[in-house]
Design a protein around this motif. Structure first.
Motif, mmCIF file in Angstrom:
data_model
loop_
_atom_site.group_PDB
_atom_site.id
_atom_site.type_symbol
_atom_site.label_atom_id
_atom_site.label_comp_id
_atom_site.label_asym_id
_atom_site.label_seq_id
_atom_site.Cartn_x
_atom_site.Cartn_y
_atom_site.Cartn_z
ATOM 1 N N ARG A 176 0.811 -1.219 0.000
ATOM 2 C CA ARG A 176 0.000 0.000 0.000
ATOM 3 C C ARG A 176 0.845 1.271 0.000
ATOM 4 O O ARG A 176 0.440 2.285 -0.569
ATOM 5 C CB ARG A 176 -0.925 0.021 1.218
ATOM 6 C CG ARG A 176 -1.949 -1.101 1.230
ATOM 7 C CD ARG A 176 -2.823 -1.063 2.483
ATOM 8 N NE ARG A 176 -3.772 -2.166 2.504
ATOM 9 C CZ ARG A 176 -4.968 -2.150 1.927
ATOM 10 N NH1 ARG A 176 -5.355 -1.049 1.287
ATOM 11 N NH2 ARG A 176 -5.768 -3.192 1.972
ATOM 12 N N THR A 177 1.986 1.211 0.664
ATOM 13 C CA THR A 177 2.802 2.404 0.870
ATOM 14 C C THR A 177 4.273 2.107 0.656
ATOM 15 O O THR A 177 4.692 0.943 0.587
ATOM 16 C CB THR A 177 2.620 2.936 2.310
ATOM 17 O OG1 THR A 177 3.144 1.952 3.225
ATOM 18 C CG2 THR A 177 1.155 3.216 2.624
ATOM 19 N N GLU B 36 6.355 2.513 2.924
ATOM 20 C CA GLU B 36 6.770 1.851 4.161
ATOM 21 C C GLU B 36 6.582 0.337 4.073
ATOM 22 O O GLU B 36 7.405 -0.426 4.585
ATOM 23 C CB GLU B 36 5.988 2.422 5.341
ATOM 24 C CG GLU B 36 6.345 3.848 5.732
ATOM 25 C CD GLU B 36 5.828 4.898 4.747
ATOM 26 O OE1 GLU B 36 6.409 6.003 4.701
ATOM 27 O OE2 GLU B 36 4.845 4.602 4.014
ATOM 28 N N ASP B 37 5.514 -0.096 3.422
ATOM 29 C CA ASP B 37 5.307 -1.536 3.213
ATOM 30 C C ASP B 37 6.450 -2.126 2.390
ATOM 31 O O ASP B 37 6.990 -3.189 2.719
ATOM 32 C CB ASP B 37 3.984 -1.795 2.496
ATOM 33 C CG ASP B 37 2.765 -1.532 3.343
ATOM 34 O OD1 ASP B 37 2.900 -1.500 4.591
ATOM 35 O OD2 ASP B 37 1.678 -1.352 2.774
ATOM 36 N N ASP C 206 -4.497 2.089 -3.165
ATOM 37 C CA ASP C 206 -3.572 2.828 -2.298
ATOM 38 C C ASP C 206 -2.166 2.843 -2.883
ATOM 39 O O ASP C 206 -1.454 3.847 -2.796
ATOM 40 C CB ASP C 206 -3.529 2.204 -0.899
ATOM 41 C CG ASP C 206 -4.789 2.480 -0.094
ATOM 42 O OD1 ASP C 206 -5.570 3.360 -0.502
ATOM 43 O OD2 ASP C 206 -4.988 1.823 0.943
ATOM 44 N N ASN D 122 -0.009 6.080 -3.980
ATOM 45 C CA ASN D 122 1.280 6.351 -3.333
ATOM 46 C C ASN D 122 2.462 5.964 -4.212
ATOM 47 O O ASN D 122 3.579 5.803 -3.708
ATOM 48 C CB ASN D 122 1.368 5.559 -2.013
ATOM 49 C CG ASN D 122 0.353 6.017 -0.992
ATOM 50 O OD1 ASN D 122 0.165 7.210 -0.778
ATOM 51 N ND2 ASN D 122 -0.311 5.071 -0.351
ATOM 52 N N SER E 55 6.058 7.826 -4.053
ATOM 53 C CA SER E 55 6.944 7.511 -2.928
ATOM 54 C C SER E 55 7.413 6.062 -2.985
ATOM 55 O O SER E 55 8.550 5.750 -2.604
ATOM 56 C CB SER E 55 6.233 7.788 -1.594
ATOM 57 O OG SER E 55 5.028 7.049 -1.492
#
Length: 264
Positions: free
Chosen positions: A101-102, A104-105, A156, A160, A163
């Protein structure tokens, strides 16, 4: 330079001129991977997220590809240290991360798939290290050669994507139209309204950063379209799906015919 038997055959191909063609593997039999290697495919992805494949199956598929130019990737069931570490310890050339999703994931997946100082992958004397016999040789190249590929299959992730594409070490992404469509409210559609455009936007953004994009083709015509769009890594189908694709029209044609009964 990594030793030849530790290098990932897919990485240089993705930087070359020819597209990389592969197969999605869902069946336990390692014969599928052995045949893929004989046919000259560039990669297979063993799907542990769905279906019944376990780590013993993965090991057998990896053995079937040994000595060939076929890269073996594993779609792990979750972004967790145990799933990623075990797939790579068995000798996979890389992992595909589901449900990213991000950024960070993805970074978490990178951490689990990299040894220190880049990551936190633990050292074990497993198959990837030739059962500990080539520990130093493997450790010297694993952080570079083992690919961590995010599946861009959620809205998502698309939202995103800028990034996500900035995460250190990212070389390739793989798009999932069906799940992306579902996450956008079009359950059961391959490319719901607007999804095709989103996919091409992601492809273009990744390409600007020198990041290769992969996707599955629905049929031969779709394969040509995806290659023309610029996808570097294209799946020809899944093992079960291709059996179905071949058998259904044959059975349909036979169903409309009558045959004389013969005893000789």
């Amino acid at each position: 330079m990594p030793l030849p038997d530790f290098s990932n055959p897919l990485r240089p191909k993705l930087k070359g001129d020819a597209p990389c063609k592969g197969l999605w593997v869902t069946m336990e039999s390692a014969t599928v991977t052995e045949l893929a290697a004989e046919l000259g495919l560039d990669w297979v992805t063993l799907d542990m997220e769905h279906g019944c494949l376990d780590y013993k199956d993965v090991a057998q598929h990896l053995r079937a590809a040994r000595g060939s130019d076929l890269a073996v990737l594993v779609r792990v069931p979750a972004i967790t240290v145990d799933t990623i570490k075990r797939a790579l310890d068995l000798g996979a050339d890389g992992v595909l991360l589901p449900l990213v999703r991000t950024a960070e994931d993805l970074e978490l997946g990178m951490q689990f798939g990299r040894y220190p100082p880049r990551g936190q992958r633990g050292i074990g004397g497993e198959r990837s290290l030739r059962w500990g016999l080539k520990l130093q040789e493997y450790l010297a190249m694993a952080n570079e050669e083992c690919m961590v590929i995010p599946l861009i299959e959620l809205g998502d992730a698309v939202d995103n994507i800028d990034s996500i594409l900035e995460v250190e070490g990212l070389e390739t992404i793989f798009l999932g139209p069906a799940d992306l469509s579902s996450s956008r409210g079009f359950l059961g559609e391959w490319e719901g309204p607007g999804v095709a455009e989103e996919i091409l936007t992601v492809l273009e953004k990744a390409g600007r950063k020198g990041i290769a994009s992969g996707i599955m083709a629905m049929d031969n015509a779709d394969l040509v379209t995806r290659l023309e769009q610029g996808f570097r890594m294209v799946g020809l189908g899944s093992d079960v799906g291709m059996m179905s694709r071949q058998l259904r029209p044959m059975l349909s044609e036979l169903g409309g015919r009558s045959f004389e009964k013969r005893w000789f």
